[in-house]
Write a protein that holds these residues in place. Structure first.
Motif, mmCIF file in Angstrom:
data_model
loop_
_atom_site.group_PDB
_atom_site.id
_atom_site.type_symbol
_atom_site.label_atom_id
_atom_site.label_comp_id
_atom_site.label_asym_id
_atom_site.label_seq_id
_atom_site.Cartn_x
_atom_site.Cartn_y
_atom_site.Cartn_z
ATOM 1 N N ALA A 89 31.950 42.890 31.841
ATOM 2 C CA ALA A 89 31.987 43.891 30.778
ATOM 3 C C ALA A 89 33.292 44.659 30.912
ATOM 4 N N VAL A 90 33.997 44.791 29.802
ATOM 5 C CA VAL A 90 35.267 45.505 29.809
ATOM 6 C C VAL A 90 35.200 46.645 28.795
ATOM 7 N N ASP A 91 35.520 47.835 29.273
ATOM 8 C CA ASP A 91 35.598 49.009 28.412
ATOM 9 C C ASP A 91 37.001 49.578 28.506
ATOM 10 N N VAL A 92 37.546 49.921 27.343
ATOM 11 C CA VAL A 92 38.879 50.500 27.276
ATOM 12 C C VAL A 92 38.736 51.947 26.820
ATOM 13 N N HIS A 93 39.394 52.840 27.547
ATOM 14 C CA HIS A 93 39.421 54.262 27.201
ATOM 15 C C HIS A 93 40.877 54.700 27.114
ATOM 16 N N ALA A 94 41.149 55.627 26.218
ATOM 17 C CA ALA A 94 42.499 56.182 26.093
ATOM 18 C C ALA A 94 42.412 57.694 26.126
ATOM 19 N N ALA A 95 43.439 58.314 26.682
ATOM 20 C CA ALA A 95 43.468 59.776 26.777
ATOM 21 C C ALA A 95 44.872 60.291 26.516
ATOM 22 N N ASP A 96 44.940 61.369 25.779
ATOM 23 C CA ASP A 96 46.197 62.081 25.611
ATOM 24 C C ASP A 96 46.492 62.745 26.949
ATOM 25 N N PRO A 97 47.681 62.532 27.515
ATOM 26 C CA PRO A 97 47.950 63.114 28.839
ATOM 27 C C PRO A 97 47.955 64.639 28.860
ATOM 28 N N GLN A 98 48.185 65.284 27.709
ATOM 29 C CA GLN A 98 48.210 66.745 27.689
ATOM 30 C C GLN A 98 46.808 67.331 27.579
ATOM 31 N N SER A 99 46.014 66.831 26.643
ATOM 32 C CA SER A 99 44.666 67.390 26.471
ATOM 33 C C SER A 99 43.674 66.770 27.453
ATOM 34 N N ARG A 100 43.995 65.570 27.936
ATOM 35 C CA ARG A 100 43.137 64.809 28.853
ATOM 36 C C ARG A 100 41.809 64.423 28.210
ATOM 37 N N GLU A 101 41.731 64.563 26.883
ATOM 38 C CA GLU A 101 40.522 64.162 26.170
ATOM 39 C C GLU A 101 40.480 62.637 26.119
ATOM 40 N N ARG A 102 39.429 62.073 26.699
ATOM 41 C CA ARG A 102 39.289 60.626 26.880
ATOM 42 C C ARG A 102 38.323 60.073 25.837
ATOM 43 N N HIS A 103 38.731 58.957 25.199
ATOM 44 C CA HIS A 103 37.909 58.311 24.180
ATOM 45 C C HIS A 103 37.730 56.837 24.505
ATOM 46 N N ARG A 104 36.534 56.333 24.262
ATOM 47 C CA ARG A 104 36.296 54.896 24.379
ATOM 48 C C ARG A 104 36.895 54.249 23.134
ATOM 49 N N THR A 105 37.750 53.257 23.333
ATOM 50 C CA THR A 105 38.421 52.623 22.197
ATOM 51 C C THR A 105 37.951 51.195 21.940
ATOM 52 N N THR A 106 37.531 50.495 22.996
ATOM 53 C CA THR A 106 37.218 49.074 22.860
ATOM 54 C C THR A 106 36.174 48.667 23.889
ATOM 55 N N HIS A 107 35.359 47.670 23.520
ATOM 56 C CA HIS A 107 34.379 47.089 24.441
ATOM 57 C C HIS A 107 34.259 45.595 24.154
ATOM 58 N N CYS A 108 34.058 44.814 25.201
ATOM 59 C CA CYS A 108 33.763 43.392 25.026
ATOM 60 C C CYS A 108 33.223 42.807 26.325
ATOM 61 N N ILE A 109 32.788 41.568 26.213
ATOM 62 C CA ILE A 109 32.372 40.783 27.374
ATOM 63 C C ILE A 109 33.334 39.605 27.490
ATOM 64 N N VAL A 110 33.818 39.372 28.700
ATOM 65 C CA VAL A 110 34.710 38.249 28.969
ATOM 66 C C VAL A 110 34.042 37.372 30.023
ATOM 67 N N VAL A 111 34.108 36.064 29.808
ATOM 68 C CA VAL A 111 33.531 35.124 30.771
ATOM 69 C C VAL A 111 34.665 34.351 31.426
ATOM 70 N N PHE A 112 34.647 34.356 32.745
ATOM 71 C CA PHE A 112 35.632 33.614 33.540
ATOM 72 C C PHE A 112 34.905 32.587 34.381
ATOM 73 N N VAL A 113 35.590 31.486 34.663
ATOM 74 C CA VAL A 113 35.089 30.463 35.575
ATOM 75 C C VAL A 113 36.083 30.334 36.717
ATOM 76 N N ALA A 114 35.580 30.315 37.937
ATOM 77 C CA ALA A 114 36.420 30.099 39.113
ATOM 78 C C ALA A 114 36.696 28.609 39.238
ATOM 79 N N VAL A 115 37.938 28.272 39.580
ATOM 80 C CA VAL A 115 38.312 26.858 39.694
ATOM 81 C C VAL A 115 39.012 26.589 41.021
#
Length: 161
Positions: A89-115
């Motif tokens: 599960a991957v969640d992306v958050h972004a924040a303005d460095p001055q206000s430090r207000e953090r927002h969730r911007t993106t979510h997804c599921i990624v599947v990897f296989v070990a080789v």
């Protein structure tokens, strides 16, 4: 319990730079997808101790744009392991460095296989949920896996025509 060398979750941090901009003046979705893949790979390789390949990125959801100059955190964590695969599960958050207000911007599921060195899938360490949140994420991953199988059947039937 996991071994100390096995990393179940990671956070990568980026600064949204002018080179990441799209025509609308926000961070290009492709840049965000690249960051998601990098975080997913880092998580999968940290868990498995092996080279991993992306086999699926699903249900990517963009909630809000990322502005140039914001600090971006990409949180990736194992939510399910199969024999050779890891759902992350991957969640992306972004924040303005001055206000430090953090927002969730993106979510997804990624599947990897070990080789292995020849590119053949190899067994990964099993992950077992321990907390209530982990159990919910594990169930979420299983539901999405069933949906992917249904979608694959539909696509295969269409492509066979």
């Amino acid at each position: 319990m996991t071994e100390p060398s096995m990393q179940r979750k990671i956070t990568l941090r980026f600064l949204a730079e002018p080179g990441d901009v799209n025509f609308g003046g926000k961070v290009h979705g492709g840049a965000v997808m690249k960051w998601i893949d990098q975080a997913g790979y880092t998580c999968a390789a940290g868990w498995s101790g092996r080279y991993c390949v992306t086999v699926y990125v699903g249900g990517i959801r963009f909630f809000r744009p990322i502005r140039i100059g914001e600090v971006v955190d990409i949180d990736a964590k194992i939510v399910y392991t199969g024999k050779t695969s890891m759902q992350i599960a991957v969640d992306v958050h972004a924040a303005d460095p001055q206000s430090r207000e953090r927002h969730r911007t993106t979510h997804c599921i990624v599947v990897f296989v070990a080789v292995d060195d020849s590119g053949n899938p190899i067994t990964v360490p099993k992950w077992e949920p321990e907390t209530e949140e982990d159990i919910e994420l594990h169930q979420y991953a299983q539901k999405l896996m069933a949906l992917r199988q249904s979608i694959n059947q539909e696509m295969n039937a269409f492509l066979a025509e």
